[in-house]
Design a protein around this motif. Structure first.
Motif, short mmCIF file in Angstrom:
data_model
loop_
_atom_site.label_atom_id
_atom_site.label_comp_id
_atom_site.label_asym_id
_atom_site.label_seq_id
_atom_site.Cartn_x
_atom_site.Cartn_y
_atom_site.Cartn_z
N LEU A 10 1.37 0.79 -10.92
CA LEU A 10 0.59 1.51 -9.60
C LEU A 10 0.72 3.00 -10.01
O LEU A 10 1.30 3.37 -10.65
N ALA A 11 -0.68 3.45 -9.67
CA ALA A 11 -0.77 5.23 -9.73
C ALA A 11 -0.62 5.45 -8.34
O ALA A 11 -1.10 4.86 -7.45
N LEU A 12 0.14 6.56 -8.24
CA LEU A 12 0.35 7.20 -6.98
C LEU A 12 -0.40 8.68 -7.09
O LEU A 12 0.16 9.49 -7.73
N LYS A 54 7.06 -4.54 -17.20
CA LYS A 54 7.89 -3.54 -16.68
C LYS A 54 7.03 -3.27 -15.22
O LYS A 54 5.81 -3.31 -15.15
N THR A 55 7.79 -2.88 -14.09
CA THR A 55 7.15 -2.54 -12.97
C THR A 55 7.06 -0.98 -13.26
O THR A 55 7.82 -0.31 -13.62
N LEU A 56 5.97 -0.51 -13.18
CA LEU A 56 5.43 0.81 -13.52
C LEU A 56 4.75 1.59 -12.28
O LEU A 56 3.92 0.94 -11.80
N LEU A 57 5.34 2.73 -12.01
CA LEU A 57 4.85 3.61 -11.07
C LEU A 57 4.69 4.79 -11.65
O LEU A 57 5.35 5.57 -11.91
N ALA A 89 -4.27 1.63 -14.18
CA ALA A 89 -3.42 0.94 -13.23
C ALA A 89 -4.04 -0.03 -12.66
O ALA A 89 -5.24 -0.26 -12.47
N GLN A 90 -3.02 -1.15 -12.08
CA GLN A 90 -3.55 -2.23 -11.26
C GLN A 90 -4.06 -1.85 -9.80
O GLN A 90 -4.98 -2.46 -9.18
N GLU A 146 -3.93 -3.60 2.59
CA GLU A 146 -2.58 -3.59 3.48
C GLU A 146 -2.06 -2.73 2.67
O GLU A 146 -2.12 -2.31 1.48
N GLN A 147 -0.74 -2.59 2.96
CA GLN A 147 0.38 -1.62 2.36
C GLN A 147 1.31 -2.46 1.48
O GLN A 147 2.54 -2.52 1.57
N ARG A 148 0.75 -3.37 0.92
CA ARG A 148 1.46 -4.39 0.02
C ARG A 148 0.55 -4.25 -1.45
O ARG A 148 -0.58 -4.51 -1.23
N HIS A 149 1.25 -3.81 -2.36
CA HIS A 149 0.34 -3.57 -3.73
C HIS A 149 0.53 -4.20 -4.91
O HIS A 149 1.85 -4.51 -5.11
N ALA A 150 -0.47 -4.70 -5.51
CA ALA A 150 -0.38 -5.25 -6.65
C ALA A 150 0.34 -6.59 -6.69
O ALA A 150 1.40 -6.69 -7.17
#
Lengths: 232, 385
Positions: A36-38, A195-198, A210-211, A228-232
């Motif tokens: 994810l990109a923030l 990896k989980t990547l933020l 990013a996904q 929704e606030q659920r990502h990837a």
């Protein structure tokens, strides 16, 4: 792989007489293995969120579950041990130790693990190769370009094989060419190693790799209608 | 321990990071520990030379109210009267001639004794490391020279030793546990009496060395000797040999006692130097400690790195200082006064204690900066620098 769940996550601190609230009752779920990109303007709480997830800062209230564990209530020592196992952190300004070579910088996280010198060497070598900087292993940070330093920092973040990688503007100090190379590398790590990547970023190009992209504003997630606030 | 071995290269690199600062700190610690170890050896030397023990059985009979070999003159015939006193085993007349009556680092002391008595009472306690007693007996101008004196004056068997207007031939080099024997040249009594310009020739000696039959009766015998000569033209003052050294060397003892405060101050200097160096280093590395904690080092482990760094500084600096002190003390320096000698030798226990103190002080000096570093918030540390 590791998932993250924030429930009413709030961070406040005092600046003189004023209360600053970088994160305001944030709810967020990040699925294991996602990239994810923030994004968000300065002061929107991106880095604060990253620091809270890494356990290098503490929330004022709310819950923060990483891999099912509420890290908000761990002691500082337990947090450090937890980070050693679970988290790799990549800084915008690399934060390499200047008196250590690239190899020694990457080796740092392994010094607290009960590994033999041979085992450490194998892991460091693999991390340097994955980051594409093995040929500069004996160089000191001052002898490396910004892009090369960031590769060393990435190698350091992955050397202990943590399931969660957090990157705070990893391309923020790099030119376009180096940025692209680093982003490709991060996506490769996410895809190949699961990896989980933020990634906190100002760079719109990051969203291409990013996904999904999260937007923060004034400490809250900004969602598009229907999203929704659920990502990837 | 494996933990420590893994992080030692990191600590060593941190110490080398500021080479000038580290070198100056190490230099200061080394000088302070050199002072401490050397002063400790001086204090130990004084104690060994002056502490009367239960095994001591030798009294020194000196001229009353005289404190220098130049002015203490006793008739040699006193010897027979002393030997007649109950509790006295033997009384050896001794003529003493010194190159310098004041406190000095290079005093040559000649002691003349009757050869037969000397061989009977002294030689069994001496180790002849070169030459022979026979050679000494055969030649009237021969001298048995203490090892420390021979080393200092660079003389070997067969050489001539010249001091205080007296020239002797070195017939042997002796080694002894007693500092007095290590810094003296033993000659025949008659030779020294004849060659001494002052004190006349024959019949006059500087002092008597009196061996008592029972060490528990030292004071009683001393009183009896002084009572025997109380009404003679040359009254005596009799004391155990080491008490005699203590009285003669009182000035030096006071100086050494004062110097021991300097030794303690040197320890405080070690503490301050390390504390200052570590505090500066920790201030330089606020962000690095945050990085270490981010990659998984616990606060206690980070504090440990800092404390070990302080201890390493103490160990290396203290080690260099102790080595310097050892090298100096290997020359067996001594202070001579009134023909007596206080010798300063390296005591392994004292050197090890000094090293231990340096390490402990390093550890203590690193403690406060270590605790501060361990308590500093990580996120704030990245912003702080």
């Amino acid at each position: 792989m590791i998932g993250i769940e924030c429930r009413a996550l709030t961070k406040k601190f005092m600046k003189g007489e004023t209360t600053i609230t970088p994160l305001d009752s944030l709810d967020l779920v990040i699925e294991p293995g996602s990239f994810l990109a923030l994004m968000g303007p300065s002061g929107s709480g991106k880095t604060t969120l990253l620091n809270l997830i890494a356990g290098i800062d503490r929330p004022t209230s709310g819950e923060l579950l990483v891999d099912g564990l509420d890290i908000a209530h761990l002691s500082r020592s337990r947090l450090a041990r937890w980070r050693a196992e679970k988290v790799g952190y990549i800084f915008q300004l690399y934060h390499l130790v200047p008196v250590l070579t690239a190899y020694e910088n990457v080796e740092l996280p392994l010094l607290i693990h009960p590994l033999s010198r041979k085992e450490r060497h194998a892991r460091v070598q693999r991390a340097l190769e994955l980051a594409g900087i093995a040929d500069r292993h004996d160089h000191y940070p001052r002898q490396l370009s910004g892009g090369q330093e960031q590769r060393v920092a990435i190698a350091r973040a992955i050397v202990a094989d943590p399931p969660l990688l957090l990157a705070d503007e990893p391309t923020g100090d790099l030119d376009r060419e180096s940025s692209t190379a680093i982003l490709k590398l991060l996506r490769k790590l996410s895809e190949d190693l699961g990896k989980t990547l933020l990634v906190v970023t100002h760079d719109i190009a990051t969203t291409d790799y990013a996904q999904a992209t999260l937007h923060l504003e004034k400490g809250r997630l900004v969602t598009e209608p229907g999203e929704e606030q659920r990502h990837a | 321990m494996p933990d420590l071995l893994r992080v030692l290269p990191l600590i060593a690199k941190q110490i080398r990071r500021r080479p000038l600062r580290s070198a100056l700190t190490l230099c200061g610690i080394a000088v302070a520990m050199f002072l401490h170890s050397t002063i400790d050896a001086m204090r130990d030397g004084v104690e060994r030379a002056t502490r009367v023990t239960a095994e001591d059985s030798v009294l020194v009979v000196y001229r009353e109210n005289r404190y220098c070999p130049f002015t203490s003159r006793l008739p040699q015939y006193y010897g027979d009267r002393i030997e007649a006193i109950d509790g006295v085993a033997r009384a050896i007349p001794m003529k003493i001639k010194v190159s310098n009556c004041r406190a000095s680092l290079d005093v040559v002391t000649f002691r003349g004794a009757p050869p037969e008595q000397f061989v009977e009472l002294y030689v069994p306690d001496l180790e002849i490391i070169a030459g022979s007693v026979d050679a000494w007996l055969r030649r009237s101008d021969a001298a048995l020279v203490g090892e420390a004196l021979a080393t200092r004056r660079r003389v070997v068997v067969g050489d001539r030793l010249d001091a205080a207007g007296i020239t002797v031939t070195v017939a042997g080099i002796i080694r002894s546990d007693e500092p007095q024997d290590e810094n003296v040249a033993y000659t025949h009594l008659s030779f020294l009496q004849e060659t001494s310009q002052r004190g006349g020739t024959g019949g006059v000696v500087t002092q008597f060395q009196v061996k008592v039959t029972d060490p528990t009766r030292m004071e009683e015998v001393a009183r009896a000797i002084d009572a025997e000569f109380a009404r003679d033209p040359d009254p005596t003052a009799t004391r155990p040999e080491k008490a005699f050294v203590a009285a003669a060397a009182s000035d030096v003892i006071e100086i050494v006692e004062f110097a021991s405060w300097l030794g303690r101050a040197a320890l405080i200097a070690v503490f301050a130097l390390i504390a200052n160096s570590i505090a500066l280093a920790v201030r330089d590395r606020v962000r690095e400690h945050a990085i270490l904690e981010t990659v998984g080092f616990t606060p206690a482990r980070i504090a440990g790195l800092i404390v070990i760094e302080g201890s390493l500084l103490g160990l290396v600096g203290g080690g260099v200082g102790a080595l310097g002190s050892l090298l100096l003390l290997r020359q067996r320096p001594s202070i001579g006064m009134e023909g007596l000698t206080v010798e300063f030798t390296a005591q392994p226990g004292a050197i090890l204690l000094g090293l231990f103190l340096a390490v402990a002080l390093g550890l203590a000096a690193g403690l406060l900066p270590a605790i501060r570093a361990a308590r500093r918030p990580i996120a704030g540390s990245f912003r702080a620098v």
